[in-house]
Motif scaffolding. Sequence first.
Motif, short mmCIF file in Angstrom:
data_model
loop_
_atom_site.label_atom_id
_atom_site.label_comp_id
_atom_site.label_asym_id
_atom_site.label_seq_id
_atom_site.Cartn_x
_atom_site.Cartn_y
_atom_site.Cartn_z
N ASP A 186 -2.46 11.63 55.18
CA ASP A 186 -2.10 12.90 55.82
C ASP A 186 -3.27 13.56 56.54
N GLU A 188 -6.20 13.33 59.28
CA GLU A 188 -6.57 12.57 60.48
C GLU A 188 -7.88 13.11 61.06
N VAL A 196 -7.48 17.00 61.31
CA VAL A 196 -6.12 17.53 61.33
C VAL A 196 -5.40 17.11 60.06
N HIS A 198 -1.82 16.77 58.22
CA HIS A 198 -0.38 16.69 58.47
C HIS A 198 0.37 16.99 57.16
N SER A 200 3.42 16.71 55.10
CA SER A 200 4.64 15.90 55.09
C SER A 200 5.49 16.10 53.83
#
Length: 206
Positions: A186, A188, A196, A198, A200
């Motif tokens: 998750d 990046e 970043v 993410h 989810s």
Amino acid sequence: PILKASISLVKMPLADYIKLSLIEIAKEKRDMTNSLASNNKHSLGRISSYSIGKLPIGRITGKDIEDYMFELVAKPYAKATINKDYFLIKRCLERAKKKNLINANPADAITPIKENEVIKHTKDVVALEIEDMNKLLKEAERLNTKEHQINGPVGTRVYGTNADVVCFLIYTGLRIGECLALRYADVEKRASGETVIHISATLKEL
């Protein structure tokens, strides 16, 4: 003797009958830890403290159950809490019906509480000031010493990795469930140097 036992059970207060039912169900499931009783401890405590818990199972009506549920609405309890109590009562009275202790299950005439029937809980959330955030970040680095050894050996951080989680939440603004559900995939790292995250999943979805 069987008839006398049946009469005694019909006169048993609902709270006591629920206790008895949970014990019986645990034995049937061979649940030596009696986890069913543990999971329903709070529901049983509430039912016991209201008038419905003192009513004999042979006298309980659908209105009694409905009145109890709306007493909880007025407190106010959440929909899930109220409906958990309702389903526990319904399940135990269904056992009473199958044992011919009562002719019908009064809970069948009642439906679970709907979302629009409960009082919405509101609360004010006060954001941390920069000064308070800096105090937390500084405290997160505190180490155990011989004079003040709180949690762990000397030289280790007092709050361990829990402090990292708090700092991470402060910097990112993530919810605790989102933070604890993060995986390496998750996160990046972009060529621009940006990192970043993410989102989810949350912990409830895992």
